[in-house]
Write an enzyme that holds these catalytic residues in place. Structure first.
Site, PDB file in Angstrom:
ATOM      1  N   TRP A 159       0.849  -1.198   0.000  1.00  0.00           N
ATOM      2  CA  TRP A 159       0.000   0.000   0.000  1.00  0.00           C
ATOM      3  C   TRP A 159       0.882   1.245   0.000  1.00  0.00           C
ATOM      4  O   TRP A 159       1.420   1.637   1.028  1.00  0.00           O
ATOM      5  CB  TRP A 159      -0.892   0.010   1.239  1.00  0.00           C
ATOM      6  CG  TRP A 159      -1.832  -1.152   1.283  1.00  0.00           C
ATOM      7  CD1 TRP A 159      -3.052  -1.213   0.700  1.00  0.00           C
ATOM      8  CD2 TRP A 159      -1.637  -2.396   1.964  1.00  0.00           C
ATOM      9  NE1 TRP A 159      -3.625  -2.437   0.962  1.00  0.00           N
ATOM     10  CE2 TRP A 159      -2.791  -3.177   1.729  1.00  0.00           C
ATOM     11  CE3 TRP A 159      -0.599  -2.946   2.731  1.00  0.00           C
ATOM     12  CZ2 TRP A 159      -2.941  -4.470   2.237  1.00  0.00           C
ATOM     13  CZ3 TRP A 159      -0.736  -4.221   3.242  1.00  0.00           C
ATOM     14  CH2 TRP A 159      -1.903  -4.972   2.981  1.00  0.00           C
ATOM     15  N   HIS A 179      -6.706   1.636   3.140  1.00  0.00           N
ATOM     16  CA  HIS A 179      -7.786   0.649   3.034  1.00  0.00           C
ATOM     17  C   HIS A 179      -8.732   0.854   4.226  1.00  0.00           C
ATOM     18  O   HIS A 179      -8.430   1.627   5.141  1.00  0.00           O
ATOM     19  CB  HIS A 179      -7.243  -0.790   2.994  1.00  0.00           C
ATOM     20  CG  HIS A 179      -6.248  -1.134   4.071  1.00  0.00           C
ATOM     21  ND1 HIS A 179      -5.624  -2.354   4.147  1.00  0.00           N
ATOM     22  CD2 HIS A 179      -5.764  -0.427   5.141  1.00  0.00           C
ATOM     23  CE1 HIS A 179      -4.821  -2.385   5.193  1.00  0.00           C
ATOM     24  NE2 HIS A 179      -4.882  -1.219   5.808  1.00  0.00           N
ATOM     25  N   ARG A 205      -4.274   5.988  -2.302  1.00  0.00           N
ATOM     26  CA  ARG A 205      -2.991   5.315  -2.527  1.00  0.00           C
ATOM     27  C   ARG A 205      -2.108   6.145  -3.436  1.00  0.00           C
ATOM     28  O   ARG A 205      -2.557   6.613  -4.476  1.00  0.00           O
ATOM     29  CB  ARG A 205      -3.228   3.946  -3.142  1.00  0.00           C
ATOM     30  CG  ARG A 205      -3.898   3.048  -2.131  1.00  0.00           C
ATOM     31  CD  ARG A 205      -4.086   1.670  -2.636  1.00  0.00           C
ATOM     32  NE  ARG A 205      -4.922   0.940  -1.700  1.00  0.00           N
ATOM     33  CZ  ARG A 205      -5.342  -0.293  -1.854  1.00  0.00           C
ATOM     34  NH1 ARG A 205      -4.979  -0.945  -2.943  1.00  0.00           N
ATOM     35  NH2 ARG A 205      -6.088  -0.866  -0.954  1.00  0.00           N
ATOM     36  N   GLN A 219     -13.897   1.612  -0.685  1.00  0.00           N
ATOM     37  CA  GLN A 219     -13.962   0.203  -0.323  1.00  0.00           C
ATOM     38  C   GLN A 219     -15.172  -0.040   0.556  1.00  0.00           C
ATOM     39  O   GLN A 219     -15.716   0.889   1.169  1.00  0.00           O
ATOM     40  CB  GLN A 219     -12.711  -0.219   0.454  1.00  0.00           C
ATOM     41  CG  GLN A 219     -11.456  -0.304  -0.406  1.00  0.00           C
ATOM     42  CD  GLN A 219     -10.292  -0.955   0.319  1.00  0.00           C
ATOM     43  OE1 GLN A 219     -10.221  -0.942   1.543  1.00  0.00           O
ATOM     44  NE2 GLN A 219      -9.367  -1.515  -0.450  1.00  0.00           N
ATOM     45  N   VAL A 262      -4.968 -11.793   7.619  1.00  0.00           N
ATOM     46  CA  VAL A 262      -5.844 -12.967   7.510  1.00  0.00           C
ATOM     47  C   VAL A 262      -5.008 -14.225   7.259  1.00  0.00           C
ATOM     48  O   VAL A 262      -3.901 -14.156   6.748  1.00  0.00           O
ATOM     49  CB  VAL A 262      -6.874 -12.818   6.365  1.00  0.00           C
ATOM     50  CG1 VAL A 262      -8.001 -11.877   6.769  1.00  0.00           C
ATOM     51  CG2 VAL A 262      -6.222 -12.382   5.079  1.00  0.00           C
ATOM     52  N   ALA A 318     -13.009 -11.714   7.216  1.00  0.00           N
ATOM     53  CA  ALA A 318     -12.999 -10.310   6.820  1.00  0.00           C
ATOM     54  C   ALA A 318     -12.881 -10.240   5.312  1.00  0.00           C
ATOM     55  O   ALA A 318     -12.414 -11.196   4.672  1.00  0.00           O
ATOM     56  CB  ALA A 318     -11.828  -9.579   7.476  1.00  0.00           C
TER      57      ALA A 318
HETATM   58  N1  DAH Z   1      -7.393  -4.209   2.819  1.00  0.00           N
HETATM   59  C1  DAH Z   1      -7.014  -4.993   1.646  1.00  0.00           C
HETATM   60  C2  DAH Z   1      -6.577  -4.049   0.537  1.00  0.00           C
HETATM   61  O1  DAH Z   1      -7.013  -2.939   0.507  1.00  0.00           O
HETATM   62  C3  DAH Z   1      -8.155  -5.834   1.168  1.00  0.00           C
HETATM   63  C4  DAH Z   1      -8.499  -6.898   2.140  1.00  0.00           C
HETATM   64  C5  DAH Z   1      -7.862  -8.130   2.074  1.00  0.00           C
HETATM   65  C6  DAH Z   1      -9.410  -6.673   3.131  1.00  0.00           C
HETATM   66  C7  DAH Z   1      -8.194  -9.156   2.946  1.00  0.00           C
HETATM   67  C8  DAH Z   1      -9.740  -7.680   4.049  1.00  0.00           C
HETATM   68  C9  DAH Z   1      -9.122  -8.907   3.927  1.00  0.00           C
HETATM   69  O2  DAH Z   1     -10.631  -7.499   5.025  1.00  0.00           O
HETATM   70  O3  DAH Z   1      -9.453  -9.906   4.785  1.00  0.00           O
HETATM   71  O4  DAH Z   1      -5.822  -4.426  -0.302  1.00  0.00           O
END
Ligand code: DAH
Length: 350
Positions: A159, A179, A205, A219, A262, A318
């Site tokens: 990121w 995010h 970003r 998002q 995760v 998530a």
């Molecule tokens: N936050 C991640 C992104 O912006 C996307 C994401 C991935 C969110 C896995 C989640 C997750 O909640 O479990 O690239």
């Protein structure tokens, strides 16, 4: 030198006609009539004085004065008629033709991203999720550290970040969130399981843009924590959401991926809407046949523990999806950058 009565009549007529030409309304015409032709008007004065003249002069001057009187009266009527017509014409020019069709008032509309965000959230609300929001200006501890992305860890490169210059305790911890995942932690800090939330919000970003990447994006984050939550719940929830959003014929694919917060992690993609799925020049899928919509996974045990929840009792999943990506699929837009250019010709289509 005194003017002769003849000259006086001619003078009155000339001056009268001239003054009449300068009148512009009914009141001025009245005043003019009183001044020239009224009881003590200039011409009336001449006519009254006739009696004092010798009979010969009286006859000649009387005839001249009467001619002048007729001419001035005729001119008065003519002027009155001309003013009346001019007034009528100007009323007509300003008049509104009530039989013309009305001009349509331009109607506003919701931005396509707003429409799609609401559609996404409608589905999750029906599935029992609570919708909450969080800050766009975030601390690096929430955006990164508490999600198992420590400083100097290579995962931070996933990121590219807009940082603020403001110092807090000798550090610069403020950033534009990259995010919506930090809201997982913020919500868990203040709530106990069972948790089922959906978090819409803007993210930023610092990266180069292309047909599927934009420096500002929206998002929707999902977090579910409860007893016995498994990968099957993750898959079932996302599949049901995709079916309600896109209908049954859109293919949904889930494959292994990595996100530090995760384990296991997955990414969810749908089949390309812009090409048959094998066109290497396709800006949407680049020939892969798939467009990634979100990352997801089972909430990492470390994060469950860090909240003081019993990891033997509670598990969770998530997900974080890109609203613009979903909008691309739903609306058939093959360049993500079109959404925020705000060209009215583009926006008017939705
Ligand atoms: N936050 C991640 C992104 O912006 C996307 C994401 C991935 C969110 C896995 C989640 C997750 O909640 O479990 O690239």
């Amino acid at each position: 030198m005194t003017t002769s009565p003849h000259d006086r009549v001619a003078e009155i007529e000339r001056e009268g006609l001239e003054a009449l030409a300068g009148t512009s309304d009914e009141a001025a015409l009245d005043a003019w009539r009183v001044r020239v032709l009224g009881k003590s008007g200039t011409l009336t004065g001449v006519l009254r004085g006739l009696g004092e003249l010798p009979p010969e002069d009286r006859k000649v001057l009387g005839a001249a004065a009467n001619l002048a009187k007729n001419a001035l009266e005729a001119a008065l009527e003519e002027r009155r008629e001309a003013l009346r017509r001019a007034a009528l014409a100007s009323v007509e020019a300003d008049a509104i033709d009530v039989t013309l069709p009305g001009r349509p008032a331009p109607r506003g509309r919701l931005h396509p991203i707003t429409q799609v965000r609401r559609q996404i959230l409608d589905v999750f609300e029906r599935l029992g999720f609570l919708v909450i929001e969080g800050p766009e200006v975030e601390l690096d501890s929430y955006n990164f550290d508490s999600l198992r992305i420590p400083e100097h860890h290579p995962a931070r490169d996933m990121w590219d970040t807009f940082w603020f210059d403001e110092e807090v305790d000798g550090k610069t911890p403020l950033l534009l969130r990259t995010h919506t995942s930090p809201m997982q932690v913020r919500f868990m800090e203040t709530h106990e399981p069972p948790i089922r939330v959906a978090v819409p919000g803007r993210c930023y970003r610092y990266e180069a843009t292309d047909a599927t990447h934009e420096w500002m994006l929206e998002q929707v984050e999902l977090l579910v924590i409860d007893e016995g939550v498994s990968m099957a719940n993750l898959k079932g929830t996302l599949q049901e959401w995709a079916r309600q959003m896109f209908g049954p014929s859109r293919k949904v694919m889930m494959r292994n991926s990595y996100f530090p917060f995760v384990e296991p992690g997955v990414e969810v993609a749908v089949d390309c809407f812009a090409c048959p799925g094998d066109d290497p020049s396709c800006s949407v899928c680049r020939g892969s046949g798939w467009l990634e919509l979100m990352g997801a996974g089972m909430v990492h045990r470390d994060i469950i523990e860090a909240q003081g929840y019993d990891p033997e009792r509670y598990t969770g999943f998530a997900a974080g999806m890109g609203v613009e990506r979903v909008a691309m699929v739903l609306l058939g837009v093959s360049d993500i950058r079109d959404f925020h250019l705000n060209d009215p010709r583009f926006l008017a289509q939705f």
